[in-house]
Scaffold this active site. Structure first.
Site, short mmCIF file in Angstrom:
data_model
loop_
_atom_site.label_atom_id
_atom_site.label_comp_id
_atom_site.label_asym_id
_atom_site.label_seq_id
_atom_site.Cartn_x
_atom_site.Cartn_y
_atom_site.Cartn_z
N GLY A 11 0.84 -1.20 0.00
CA GLY A 11 0.00 0.00 0.00
C GLY A 11 0.87 1.25 0.00
N VAL A 23 17.06 8.80 -1.27
CA VAL A 23 17.87 7.77 -1.95
C VAL A 23 18.54 8.40 -3.18
CG1 VAL A 23 17.72 5.62 -3.31
CG2 VAL A 23 16.56 5.78 -1.09
N CYS A 79 1.94 -7.74 -6.22
CA CYS A 79 2.45 -8.56 -7.32
C CYS A 79 2.45 -10.00 -6.85
CB CYS A 79 3.87 -8.10 -7.68
SG CYS A 79 4.69 -9.15 -8.89
N GLY A 108 5.97 -2.71 3.20
CA GLY A 108 5.66 -3.32 4.49
C GLY A 108 6.23 -4.73 4.61
N SER A 111 6.45 -6.90 1.43
CA SER A 111 7.51 -6.42 0.53
C SER A 111 8.88 -6.85 1.06
CB SER A 111 7.47 -4.90 0.43
OG SER A 111 6.19 -4.49 0.02
N ASP A 133 0.31 1.38 8.62
CA ASP A 133 -0.30 0.53 9.65
C ASP A 133 0.50 0.42 10.95
OD1 ASP A 133 -2.21 0.06 7.72
OD2 ASP A 133 -1.31 -1.82 7.05
N ALA A 192 -11.40 10.37 22.64
CA ALA A 192 -12.53 9.47 22.31
C ALA A 192 -12.77 8.55 23.50
CB ALA A 192 -12.21 8.66 21.06
N GLU A 193 -14.04 8.24 23.75
CA GLU A 193 -14.39 7.53 24.98
C GLU A 193 -14.33 6.01 24.84
OE1 GLU A 193 -15.99 10.05 23.63
OE2 GLU A 193 -16.34 11.57 25.15
N GLU A 228 -10.09 -0.84 11.53
CA GLU A 228 -10.73 -1.64 10.48
C GLU A 228 -10.61 -3.15 10.73
OE1 GLU A 228 -8.93 -1.01 6.61
OE2 GLU A 228 -6.91 -1.25 7.39
P1 ATP Z 1 1.24 -2.92 3.43
O1 ATP Z 1 1.57 -3.03 4.90
O2 ATP Z 1 1.02 -1.54 2.99
O3 ATP Z 1 0.12 -3.84 3.00
P2 ATP Z 1 3.07 -4.88 2.40
O4 ATP Z 1 4.42 -4.78 1.80
O5 ATP Z 1 2.95 -5.73 3.64
O6 ATP Z 1 2.56 -3.41 2.62
P3 ATP Z 1 1.78 -6.91 0.81
O7 ATP Z 1 0.62 -6.83 -0.13
O8 ATP Z 1 1.72 -7.89 1.92
O9 ATP Z 1 2.04 -5.43 1.31
O10 ATP Z 1 3.10 -7.28 -0.05
C1 ATP Z 1 3.47 -6.45 -1.14
C2 ATP Z 1 4.10 -7.31 -2.21
O11 ATP Z 1 5.27 -7.96 -1.67
C3 ATP Z 1 3.22 -8.45 -2.70
O12 ATP Z 1 2.30 -8.03 -3.68
C4 ATP Z 1 4.26 -9.38 -3.29
O13 ATP Z 1 4.72 -8.87 -4.52
C5 ATP Z 1 5.40 -9.25 -2.28
N1 ATP Z 1 5.28 -10.30 -1.26
C6 ATP Z 1 4.44 -10.33 -0.20
N2 ATP Z 1 4.60 -11.47 0.52
C7 ATP Z 1 5.57 -12.16 -0.12
C8 ATP Z 1 6.19 -13.42 0.12
N3 ATP Z 1 5.87 -14.19 1.16
N4 ATP Z 1 7.15 -13.82 -0.75
C9 ATP Z 1 7.49 -13.06 -1.79
N5 ATP Z 1 6.95 -11.87 -2.08
C10 ATP Z 1 6.01 -11.42 -1.26
#
Ligand code: ATP
Length: 349
Positions: A11, A23, A79, A108, A111, A133, A192-193, A228
């Site tokens: 996200g 970077v 992905c 996150g 990723s 998050d 908030a309560e 949520e």
């Molecule tokens: P957010 O906290 O915003 O959701 P995130 O990085 O945790 O971020 P995810 O949708 O869990 O979001 O992962 C992002 C991308 O990282 C996935 O779409 C995938 O491409 C890759 N990814 C996630 N888990 C794995 C995994 N176990 N092995 C390889 N790639 C992964």
């Protein structure tokens, strides 16, 4: 000097662009050409199309105006293919073909899991925690969390003003996936309560009792802040059977929502109105706070300097207000610890 690359994944979160600028500036100061990869890991496994469809040279001019823009200039995406080994090999080979000596992954925990696999395939990666998050317990701070909390605080303050005018309770839903930190900080900052989070089991009756207690104590305008992810920690409640007799449009088997919780509370507490608001994606698409941008700039600098020394397989975090780095797998193994003490103080009555 070898190329390095950067991508944003998962996200989007406020501060991702600031991290990319940091970077880019650090890489430029070290004469390391920087390639931006578009749409997370997708850009690496998409072998069709023109180079510009998936990559961009991130020189200083390209990133000149993006440091305080919300969202992510590089775009982001999930992905699913990247969870499969064969696609990660394609990605690693693509990076080698472009002479990339190291990759900065801003995202996150998912990723980071992907980045760790790339490290195992010989591509040094450094992770910068980019998620609103705050669900990466190895670090005190993730990029975007501070901005998201401040967005929610502004929203709840505005809502409490109108609640006050009408003497009317309000349910406010905030983001955070399975982590209640945004809700916790928002509730603490606004007074908030009632607070509902995924980490603590709860029932509709218990919340109705709390709201009733507020009413008895002379407060007809309490705010219920709900994360949520807290719909998953709710004890089963048959919202259809409860609301249908009141003529509400709800179908059998439909889940509880903020709107429906407000409707149920209105009836259970005998109020004229209980309203609801879902703060939603404004939490992700807001201009980053100075605190998030500071973190982004420091993290970007450290990431490039680690890669320059040939160090990979690390994530950057903050502990006691100072930035540090640690191995990806160790960081991902740290167990979350929810701040129950503050939760109980907020929910004391
Ligand atoms: P957010 O906290 O915003 O959701 P995130 O990085 O945790 O971020 P995810 O949708 O869990 O979001 O992962 C992002 C991308 O990282 C996935 O779409 C995938 O491409 C890759 N990814 C996630 N888990 C794995 C995994 N176990 N092995 C390889 N790639 C992964």
């Amino acid at each position: 000097m070898p190329n390095i690359a950067v991508l944003t994944s998962g996200g989007d979160s406020p501060g991702m662009n600031a991290a990319v600028v940091s970077v880019a500036r650090t890489a430029a100061s070290l004469d390391m050409p920087l390639i931006g990869i578009k749409r997370g890991y997708n850009g690496l496994i998409n072998t069709e199309g023109k180079w510009e469809d998936n990559f961009v040279n991130l020189d200083l001019n390209t990133v000149l105006d993006i440091a305080d823009l919300p969202g992510t200039y590089l775009r982001t995406a999930r992905c699913d293919e990247f969870r499969q080994h064969e696609y990660r090999v394609i990605a690693a080979n693509k990076l080698r073909e472009m002479d990339v000596a190291g990759l900065v992954v801003i995202g996150g925990n998912g990723s980071f899991a992907g980045a760790q696999y790339l490290c195992e395939l010989g591509i040094p990666c450094i992770g910068i925690p980019g998620t609103i998050d705050n669900d990466l317990p190895y670090t005190e701070m993730t990029l975007g969390y501070d901005t998201a909390v401040n967005t929610c605080v502004d929203a709840v303050r505005a809502i409490r003003a109108t609640s006050r005018s009408h003497d009317r309770p309000h349910v406010v839903e905030v983001m955070g996936r399975d982590c209640g930190d945004i809700a916790l900080s928002t509730a603490a900052a606004t007074g908030a309560e009632i607070l509902i989070v995924p980490e603590v089991k709860w029932s509709v009756d218990e919340v109705a009792d709390k709201l009733n207690r507020q009413l008895q104590k002379g407060n007809p305008r309490a705010t219920v802040v709900i994360a949520e992810g807290a719909w998953n920690s709710m004890e089963p409640f048959d919202v259809y059977s409860f609301l249908k007799p009141y003529g509400k449009q709800v179908f059998e088997g439909e889940p509880m929502t903020s709107n429906r919780l407000a409707s149920v509370l209105k009836r259970k507490c005998g109020m004229a109105e209980v309203r609801s608001t879902v703060v939603g994606y404004t939490q992700r698409g807001t201009t980053p706070t100075a605190r998030d941008s500071m973190f982004a700039f420091e993290a970007g600098y450290i990431a490039v300097n680690l890669l320059r020394k040939g160090i990979g397989n690390q994530v950057i975090g903050m502990k006691n207000g100072k930035l540090f780095h640690m191995p990806i797998n160790e960081a991902l193994a740290v167990k979350p610890e929810f701040d129950l003490r503050t939760f109980n103080i907020i929910n004391a009555l």
